[in-house]
Design a protein around this motif. Structure first.
Motif, short mmCIF file in Angstrom:
data_model
loop_
_atom_site.label_atom_id
_atom_site.label_comp_id
_atom_site.label_asym_id
_atom_site.label_seq_id
_atom_site.Cartn_x
_atom_site.Cartn_y
_atom_site.Cartn_z
N MET A 69 51.97 47.49 -28.19
CA MET A 69 51.69 48.02 -26.85
C MET A 69 52.85 48.90 -26.36
SD MET A 69 49.36 48.22 -24.59
CE MET A 69 48.27 47.00 -25.38
N THR A 70 52.49 50.00 -25.71
CA THR A 70 53.47 50.95 -25.18
C THR A 70 53.16 51.26 -23.72
OG1 THR A 70 52.12 52.78 -26.02
CG2 THR A 70 53.98 52.03 -27.40
N CYS A 71 54.10 51.93 -23.08
CA CYS A 71 53.98 52.26 -21.66
C CYS A 71 54.65 53.61 -21.40
CB CYS A 71 54.66 51.16 -20.84
SG CYS A 71 54.74 51.47 -19.06
N SER A 72 54.03 54.43 -20.58
CA SER A 72 54.62 55.70 -20.15
C SER A 72 55.36 55.53 -18.84
CB SER A 72 53.55 56.78 -19.96
OG SER A 72 53.34 57.53 -21.12
N LEU A 73 56.56 56.09 -18.78
CA LEU A 73 57.31 56.18 -17.53
C LEU A 73 57.47 57.65 -17.18
CD1 LEU A 73 59.12 54.98 -15.28
CD2 LEU A 73 61.03 55.11 -16.90
N VAL A 74 57.15 57.99 -15.94
CA VAL A 74 57.24 59.36 -15.46
C VAL A 74 58.21 59.43 -14.29
CG1 VAL A 74 55.97 61.14 -14.18
CG2 VAL A 74 55.00 60.19 -16.27
N TYR B 14 52.94 39.02 -13.29
CA TYR B 14 53.34 38.60 -14.63
C TYR B 14 54.81 38.18 -14.58
CZ TYR B 14 49.05 40.60 -16.54
OH TYR B 14 47.73 40.88 -16.81
N PRO B 15 55.09 36.94 -14.30
CA PRO B 15 56.48 36.53 -14.12
C PRO B 15 57.36 36.71 -15.36
CG PRO B 15 54.97 34.89 -13.23
CD PRO B 15 54.14 35.84 -14.01
N ASP B 16 56.77 36.62 -16.57
CA ASP B 16 57.59 36.62 -17.79
C ASP B 16 57.26 37.73 -18.77
OD1 ASP B 16 58.99 34.31 -16.98
OD2 ASP B 16 57.39 33.02 -17.75
N LEU B 17 56.30 38.60 -18.46
CA LEU B 17 55.79 39.53 -19.44
C LEU B 17 55.97 40.98 -19.00
CD1 LEU B 17 52.45 37.67 -20.22
CD2 LEU B 17 54.49 37.73 -21.66
N PHE B 18 55.93 41.89 -20.00
CA PHE B 18 55.90 43.33 -19.80
C PHE B 18 57.12 43.85 -19.04
CE2 PHE B 18 51.42 41.73 -19.53
CZ PHE B 18 51.13 41.96 -20.86
N LYS B 19 58.24 43.22 -19.29
CA LYS B 19 59.47 43.65 -18.64
C LYS B 19 59.97 44.95 -19.26
CE LYS B 19 60.92 38.97 -17.39
NZ LYS B 19 60.75 39.15 -15.95
N GLU C 214 63.86 50.59 -6.31
CA GLU C 214 65.31 50.49 -6.10
C GLU C 214 65.73 49.06 -5.77
OE1 GLU C 214 64.48 54.67 -6.31
OE2 GLU C 214 63.45 53.02 -5.32
N ALA C 215 64.79 48.19 -5.46
CA ALA C 215 65.09 46.79 -5.19
C ALA C 215 64.83 45.90 -6.40
CB ALA C 215 64.27 46.30 -4.00
N LYS C 216 64.64 46.52 -7.57
CA LYS C 216 64.37 45.78 -8.81
C LYS C 216 65.31 46.34 -9.89
CE LYS C 216 60.51 44.11 -11.63
NZ LYS C 216 61.07 44.36 -12.96
N ALA C 217 66.39 45.64 -10.13
CA ALA C 217 67.50 46.19 -10.90
C ALA C 217 67.13 46.56 -12.32
CB ALA C 217 68.67 45.20 -10.91
N ASP C 218 66.33 45.72 -13.02
CA ASP C 218 66.08 45.98 -14.43
C ASP C 218 65.26 47.25 -14.64
OD1 ASP C 218 63.76 44.86 -13.39
OD2 ASP C 218 63.44 43.45 -15.05
N VAL C 219 64.24 47.46 -13.81
CA VAL C 219 63.44 48.66 -13.98
C VAL C 219 64.16 49.89 -13.44
CG1 VAL C 219 62.13 48.60 -11.80
CG2 VAL C 219 61.07 49.51 -13.86
#
Length: 388
Positions: free
Chosen positions: A27-32, A342-347, A374-379
């Motif tokens: 599985m993949t994901c696009s970020l724009v 999804y607490p544990d997935l697709f991070k 901006e309030a979610k450090a990992d993303v």
């Protein structure tokens, strides 16, 4: 003002999990990133968007068709009449230039990614969280101060026995989720019933458990499961058959008295309307899971909501698929019934703002301008690497 750059990158979100229909091993994901020339608080405003899980990155479509249309458009055709902000509706029309109606497929995912980034930028330019902007524009300023969320998991996984499934569900309960969801349909009925009862031993009442078939069943199998599930009184029985088999869905409404849910794989207002017209969905108990990030974005989702209102449905019956912050903002700003989590997935793309605990399956939103990335450090780390 103008868009000065648009960037896309495909990221892996692979794992060994599977549902009744697919595994997520590739599985993949696009970020724009939509980069503007507007500066707020000393930083250039950048809007970010990505597609929900379960559909692969539409990167090729973005680079071949949709991003070139935005780059080639005259800047003044993409902004509001007063010139103070981007106009999501004008941008949507530009993206869909020379696209025939119907055949929505993966095209809707590509447009949805860009649309998410545009709305993020629009709210940042106005200096508002998106939920507040939506409430001000479409709900007379009224916004919900918290949103119902349920924890989605319970996937099939190599070596995952009933005890590990129960441990997973306990972890969701420990983190404040009252309602949880698990996958079924990927094992024989007796095995799935055993798994369901294992989860019920953790969450108690069946009203705290939803089950998801991911579109796997034919009518005979769907009825067999419905008869077995009936005594549990589950929160819902989800996506029982092929998402476009409205006849099967309508037949199940005659068989299964408890709530059902579907819609996450319907990618346009027209498909959603056909579900309402022909799928036998019951507005007093059933749930609609249309995901704007997969279905042409918020511009199209607003058309879908208008259609639902015309057909007598409350927007409170909408609980979008995807577990992302855009749907969470829409739920708070427009008054939907909740949102998936999804607490544990697709991070790092799944999940909500840092520091906002879930309490009895309810969560609050930050006042951060935009969607709240901006309030979610990992993303945010991944997003700024793309933009800067």
């Amino acid at each position: 003002m103008r868009i000065v750059d648009i960037r896309e990158k495909t990221f892996p979100i692979a794992s060994a999990i599977r549902n009744a229909y697919i595994d997520f091993s590739t599985m993949t994901c696009s970020l724009v990133a939509v980069v503007t020339d507007v500066v707020r608080d000393g930083r250039r405003v950048v809007g970010y968007g990505f597609n929900s899980n379960g559909r692969y990155s539409p990167g090729a479509l973005l680079h071949d068709r949709f991003l070139p249309r935005l780059r080639d458009a005259a800047p003044e055709t993409l902004i509001t009449d007063d010139g103070n902000n981007l106009d999501p509706f004008k941008i949507w029309r530009t993206l869909m230039t020379n696209e025939k109606p119907g055949g929505h497929g993966e095209r809707s995912v590509a447009v949805g990614v860009v649309d998410m980034a545009v709305w993020d930028a629009v709210a940042k330019i106005e200096g508002k969280p998106l939920w507040r902007l939506l409430a001000d524009r479409y709900r007379g300023g009224e916004a919900d101060d918290r949103v119902f969320v349920y924890a989605a998991g319970g996937y099939y996984y190599p070596g995952k026995d009933d005890e590990k499934l129960k441990d997973e569900m306990r972890s969701y309960r420990d983190r404040g989720y009252r309602v949880v969801k698990m996958k079924i349909g990927g094992a024989p009925l007796p095995e799935d019933l055993r798994r369901i009862e294992a989860v019920l031993s953790v969450v108690g009442d069946g009203a705290n458990l939803a089950v998801d078939v991911n579109g796997r069943f034919d009518l005979e199998t769907a009825i067999a499961y419905a008869k077995a599930l009936e005594p549990y009184g589950l929160f819902w029985y989800e996506e029982i058959g092929d998402p476009l088999d409205f006849g099967l869905q309508a037949a199940m409404a005659q068989v299964y008295k408890h709530p059902m849910a579907t819609g996450e794989n319907l990618f346009s207002m027209q498909d959603a309307r056909n579900l309402i017209r022909h799928g036998g969905m019951r507005p007093d108990r059933d749930w609609l899971q249309f995901d704007c990030a997969l279905s042409y974005g918020l511009v199209e989702y607003l058309r879908t909501l208008a259609m639902l209102k015309d057909h007598g449905w409350s927007w409170r019956r909408c609980v979008p698929h995807g577990g992302h912050q855009l749907s969470l903002n829409i739920a708070a700003g427009l008054g939907l019934g909740g949102n998936e989590s999804y607490p544990d997935l697709f991070k790092p793309f799944g999940g909500f703002a840092d520091g906002y605990a879930v309490e009895d399956s309810w969560v609050r939103l930050p006042d951060t301008p935009g969607i709240g990335f901006e309030a979610k450090a990992d993303v945010l780390t991944v997003m700024r690497e793309l933009a800067e």
